[in-house]
Design a protein around this motif. Sequence first.
Motif, short mmCIF file in Angstrom:
data_model
loop_
_atom_site.label_atom_id
_atom_site.label_comp_id
_atom_site.label_asym_id
_atom_site.label_seq_id
_atom_site.Cartn_x
_atom_site.Cartn_y
_atom_site.Cartn_z
N GLU A 212 -37.09 12.80 7.89
CA GLU A 212 -35.86 12.10 8.37
C GLU A 212 -36.39 10.47 8.36
OE1 GLU A 212 -32.95 12.90 11.57
OE2 GLU A 212 -34.03 14.92 11.75
N CYS A 215 -36.31 9.57 4.73
CA CYS A 215 -34.99 9.53 4.32
C CYS A 215 -34.31 8.19 4.45
CB CYS A 215 -34.16 10.74 5.09
SG CYS A 215 -32.44 10.60 4.60
N ALA A 250 -29.38 10.85 2.84
CA ALA A 250 -28.80 9.87 3.81
C ALA A 250 -27.29 9.45 3.31
CB ALA A 250 -29.43 8.52 3.67
N HIS A 426 -26.63 11.44 8.32
CA HIS A 426 -27.54 12.14 7.36
C HIS A 426 -27.65 13.58 7.57
CE1 HIS A 426 -30.37 10.93 10.47
NE2 HIS A 426 -31.29 11.81 10.30
#
Length: 461
Positions: A212, A215, A250, A426
């Motif tokens: 993440e 991302c 995203a 996301h």
Amino acid sequence: NTLIKSIYRDTQAYLNQEIQISGWVRTLRVSKAFGFIEINDGTFFKSIQVVFEESLSNFEEISKVATGSSLIIKGLLVESPGAKQPFELKAQSIVIEGSCSMDYPLQKKRHSFEYLRTIAHLRPRTNTFSAVFRVRSLVAYAIHKFFQDKGFVYVHTPIITGSDAEGAGEMFQVTTLDLDALPRTEEGQIDFAKDFFGKETNLTVSGQLNAETYCMAFRNVYTFGPTFRAENSNTARHAAEFWMIEPEIAFADLQDDMELAEEMMKYLITYVLEHAPEEMAFFNEFVDKTLFSRLENIVNSDFGRITYTEAIEILQKEKDRFEFPVEWGTDLQTEHERFLTEQIFKKPVFVIDYPKDIKAFYMRLNDDEKTVAAMDLLVPGVGEIIGGSQREERLDYLEKRMDEMGLHKEDYGWYLDLRKYGGTRHAGYGLGFERVIMYLTGISNIRDVVAFPRTVKNADF
Ligand code: 4AD
Ligand code: MG
């Protein structure tokens, strides 16, 4: 050296040519004046037949060669008079590269998968495992190709972590080697502050939280690496060490997440049917006779979609057929998952919007405040193959959820920062690599798609 795969793929180019093959003896039969050797060179799961005659200078020696020995054979590739194979190699010379002891366990008879697990170091020499592990290699490549062609960045997330990505506590701990030498607190507990990393660490259960972070910088990323779970479940679908593919996207929500997962699954099926047609035909004939029809249907149909609440209603009508109870709020068991995908939908189905209490802390809370934007993809024969969600991007909601679940926010400061510093919607998911190999080959036990499986009480080899 000519490769057996090339001979099968492009027979005309090699017929009536002198070639050399190096490989291992699968079987050898000999009569007075001639003999037959099935030889496999590792480039293909099929072998080719070699004929050798009395005129060979070392005929006597070759006649006694044991199954498993490695040979180098020069000869002429000719059309075969026998109907079993289209060609055979008439040997002009045979050199023994390595002999094989007579206690070699792989003899001509068909061995059970259970037995072959006890000789995991030798089983890749069988047709079935040759096909399985070649497909495994190919699918790994196809996964990278799918994401790379879309511009996703491959992120290598750590194996050793200081946080529990799933919050489920099913982790293998990492400590310095010598348990006796580990520093202790006054109460006799291991004092991790004085250990190598200065804190308690474990093997990762998922690369998601780290993915993440990338991302939020690269937009679309994926990880593909080993993950570890100390689930004490001795099933045909769980391993303590398995590989996971985790894309993270995203400016995307749960719908985008499912679209990506569906496109990826269809891509992998098409890719493997196109690039490993012989292996797939072999699985369809010897492992699962419904494989082709199952896979081909999928590429041309839309995956099913259903909410968890609807799934529970369907399952409750059939509750007598299940071992485990079905009630709103409990997790679906494999028998429920398989019933939904095999009997109701007869194709892959996404189940979405699970109760928040049976899902991980990072999933986005839905407006009903009872369910989260989760999705599991269930497929016939396997059950859950993908687990994913839209992530909670709202800092206050995320913190509240972590408090409710008793997670230590101070361990996740970097993760919470993502919500403070320009966080976006996301989403992402995790595809179990072994489960997708099971799905694509029809192999029903995870132990038979991992080279050296790690399961309860099994860390041999
Ligand atoms: O559903 P899971 O636990 O999801 C996650 O770990 C998320 N962090 C993924 C994400 O959103 N990035 O695991 C994902 C998948 C499962 O659907 C299953 O296919 C596989 O990983 N899996 C296992 N495969 C083999 N053995 C086990 N013990 C597995 N546990 C999960
Ligand atoms: Mg899951």
